[in-house]
Scaffold this active site. Sequence first.
Site, PDB file in Angstrom:
ATOM      1  N   HIS A  25       0.908  -1.329  -0.223  1.00  0.00           N
ATOM      2  CA  HIS A  25       0.094  -0.036   0.003  1.00  0.00           C
ATOM      3  C   HIS A  25       0.911   1.200   0.123  1.00  0.00           C
ATOM      4  CE1 HIS A  25      -3.998  -1.656   0.612  1.00  0.00           C
ATOM      5  NE2 HIS A  25      -3.491  -2.796   1.129  1.00  0.00           N
ATOM      6  N   ALA A  33      12.451 -21.624   8.973  1.00  0.00           N
ATOM      7  CA  ALA A  33      11.139 -21.398   9.289  1.00  0.00           C
ATOM      8  C   ALA A  33      10.793 -20.034  10.310  1.00  0.00           C
ATOM      9  CB  ALA A  33      10.465 -22.459  10.349  1.00  0.00           C
ATOM     10  N   LYS A  46      24.305 -17.931   6.465  1.00  0.00           N
ATOM     11  CA  LYS A  46      25.409 -18.700   5.807  1.00  0.00           C
ATOM     12  C   LYS A  46      25.196 -18.903   4.537  1.00  0.00           C
ATOM     13  CE  LYS A  46      27.016 -23.574   6.428  1.00  0.00           C
ATOM     14  NZ  LYS A  46      26.388 -25.067   6.929  1.00  0.00           N
TER      15      LYS A  46
END
Length: 225
Positions: A152, A199, A222
């Site tokens: 937006h 995750a 890494k």
Amino acid sequence: MIKNIFQKLLYKSGKTYSIDANIPDGLIWQTLYRRIMMLTRGILTLRKKVYLGRGCSISNKKNIIFGYNVTIEKNTIIDGYALEKLSIGHGSRIGAYSLVSCTSHLSKYGVGLKMGNNSAVGQFTEFGAAGGIVIGDDVIMGSYVSFHSENHNFNDTTKLIREQGVSSKGIQIGNDVWVGAKVTFLDGSKVGNHCVVAAGAVVNGVFPDHSVIGGVPAKILKTLV
């Protein structure tokens, strides 16, 4: 006997893994029955050889290109109204309860989704594809991954944010990428080939090949060599 037959069918479909010797025949029969029912549903609904789960909703089918051996799991919604043709490559899978949203508002006709070959996303994945999403080959993703391919506008303080429209750069994911569960990709994100996204990461930026990415916001943890 049934295990050997099913293994041959898997190899013929392009899968490279071997069935675990501990898998009982009952599970093989159950899987085979489920796949036959999904294929039948796909042929009847889409007139294509697509494995289609129960309760799926697919709009503007003529604007979607399905590759060979594509699986759409149950209760998935795909909005096919987009400027470009949507494509789901050979051997790819979209998990259950997922959403592909290309045009969410009449003020902007969305760009759409392109998904490569042999890629799979977990259940409850959300593709906000109005700004365009491109996913490469051999990409695997966990559950609850979300893509937000537009932003937006908000710089004009004399107007409400909801009245300032949106801008978009799109999202690109390379080949051979592993994305963990609950990752969020923001507009403008680009992830190179052979990368890992941890995750829970919030990805907003450009990351080169062979990167392991994680954190909020995501950064390179890494480099794979």
